[in-house]
Design a protein around this motif. Structure first.
Motif, mmCIF file in Angstrom:
data_model
loop_
_atom_site.group_PDB
_atom_site.id
_atom_site.type_symbol
_atom_site.label_atom_id
_atom_site.label_comp_id
_atom_site.label_asym_id
_atom_site.label_seq_id
_atom_site.Cartn_x
_atom_site.Cartn_y
_atom_site.Cartn_z
ATOM 1 N N LYS A 18 0.920 -1.161 0.036
ATOM 2 C CA LYS A 18 0.063 0.110 0.058
ATOM 3 C C LYS A 18 0.795 1.145 -0.137
ATOM 4 N N GLU A 22 1.003 3.991 -2.938
ATOM 5 C CA GLU A 22 0.768 5.631 -2.887
ATOM 6 C C GLU A 22 1.902 6.299 -3.005
ATOM 7 N N VAL A 30 -8.484 -1.720 -2.223
ATOM 8 C CA VAL A 30 -8.387 -2.870 -1.058
ATOM 9 C C VAL A 30 -9.492 -3.637 -1.012
#
Length: 73
Positions: A18, A22, A30
């Protein structure tokens, strides 16, 4: 555009992925999945169950037309 499905093994992997996505400004979502893969034991149990159903005569027969329809032929 193609999509990629990733199954992290633990919370640490999920968090790292994640963070990476990002940082790269990659759009992602998700979703919770109980268990995407069967264990070897579950896999063989499922096969054994199917064999038992077949031996008990619990099968379905599809016409040639229905087979072609389902397969998109």
């Amino acid at each position: 555009m193609e999509s990629i499905t990733i199954y992290p093994k633990n919370e640490k992997q999920k968090s790292l992925l994640k963070s990476l996505l990002e940082e790269l400004k990659v759009r992602f979502e998700v979703a919770e999945i109980e268990n995407p893969l069967l264990s070897e034991e579950d896999f063989y149990a499922k096969i054994d169950k199917s064999i038992a159903q077949s031996e008990a005569g619990k099968t379905k027969t599809l016409s040639k037309e229905k087979q072609k329809e389902l397969l998109g032929l």
